[in-house]
Design an enzyme around this catalytic site. Structure first.
Site, PDB file in Angstrom:
ATOM      1  N   GLY A 102       1.022  -0.906   0.077  1.00  0.00           N
ATOM      2  CA  GLY A 102       0.223  -0.047   0.079  1.00  0.00           C
ATOM      3  C   GLY A 102       0.800   1.269   0.119  1.00  0.00           C
ATOM      4  CB  ALA A 103       0.101   4.445  -1.457  1.00  0.00           C
ATOM      5  CG  ASP A 104      -1.276   2.845   3.578  1.00  0.00           C
ATOM      6  OD1 ASP A 104      -0.975   1.980   2.905  1.00  0.00           O
ATOM      7  OD2 ASP A 104      -2.115   2.441   4.687  1.00  0.00           O
ATOM      8  CB  THR A 177     -22.701  -2.873  29.388  1.00  0.00           C
ATOM      9  OG1 THR A 177     -23.349  -3.554  30.448  1.00  0.00           O
ATOM     10  CG2 THR A 177     -22.391  -3.255  28.067  1.00  0.00           C
TER      11      THR A 177
END
Length: 248
Positions: A102-104, A177
């Site tokens: 990937g470019a990233d 929760t």
């Protein structure tokens, strides 16, 4: 002023750079459905503040790349550099299939020039990526579901669990929760980061390798980690700017 555009699956990050660094950045949501005109309308209030000389785009979402490229050419009369074949990066790829990187990831590795000879780069975005690089060579990466993706998967697959905000609770052991989910997702992610750092250092045989973190959720997770991690939220844009300067 140089416009830096990092297009991810969750966010598009815009950076404005001149001389030796980035002076400002903005983050907007990625959308597969927006046209070039719609993206320009969205970005115009930002772009109008800067005199843009040129632009470079890193992307892992081709549809958005096409739309933004059209917008920049139509409205700003700029033909941006697009990370891909023919672009000098200064990065060697020692992997099975370089075309799949990937470019990233390439930007993150490029950013290490001048920062560290050997490093583990943790990119906490849509996916959590553990990148290993040495002397501007990319040797591989481990990819895990990102923090937000994990949260959504849990809520979507458990009928009685509510969607909660990604805020760090005060204690690991929750008593409600909401706190329980926040603890499991956020402290769990920090523990994963610590564990992966130890495993990678053991595998590469270098306990002294420097560790950097970047990505939209890095500022949430890194303070909870036990390892020594340098937080650089602009790391991907820094690498993109270094790549731009190689192609002048």
């Amino acid at each position: 002023m140089i416009l830096l555009v990092d297009i991810g699956n969750t966010n598009i990050v815009l950076g404005f750079a001149e001389n030796e660094g980035i002076i400002e950045k903005y983050r907007i949501k990625s959308s597969l459905n927006k046209t070039a005109d719609e993206y320009y309308v969205l970005l115009k209030p930002i772009l109008d503040n800067y005199k843009i000389e040129n632009a470079i785009v890193s992307s892992v979402v081709p549809v958005i790349t096409s739309a933004l490229k059209k917008a920049l050419k139509k409205y700003l009369k700029k033909d941006p550099l697009i990370m891909g074949p023919g672009i000098k990066t200064g990065v060697q790829l020692k992997v099975d299939d370089p075309k799949t990187v990937g470019a990233d990831i390439i930007c993150d590795v490029a950013a290490m020039k001048g920062l560290a000879d050997e490093a583990i780069v943790i990119d906490l975005g849509t996916a959590t990526k553990y990148i290993y690089t040495k002397n501007q060579i990319f040797y591989g990466v481990s990819i895990a579901p990102g923090v937000s993706v994990s949260m959504k998967a849990l809520v979507n697959n458990a009928a009685l669990l509510p969607s909660v905000e990604l805020i760090c609770p005060k204690k690991v052991i929750g008593t409600s929760t909401v706190n329980c989910i926040q603890s499991g997702v956020i402290y769990g992610a920090a523990s994963q980061v610590d564990g992966m750092i130890e495993r990678i250092k053991e595998e590469i045989g270098c306990k002294a390798a420097k560790v950097f973190a970047t990505g939209g959720l890095s500022s949430l997770i890194v303070p909870l980690c036990k390892n020594d991690i340098t937080l650089r939220e602009d790391l991907t844009l820094d690498g993109l700017y270094k790549i731009y300067k190689l192609n002048l």
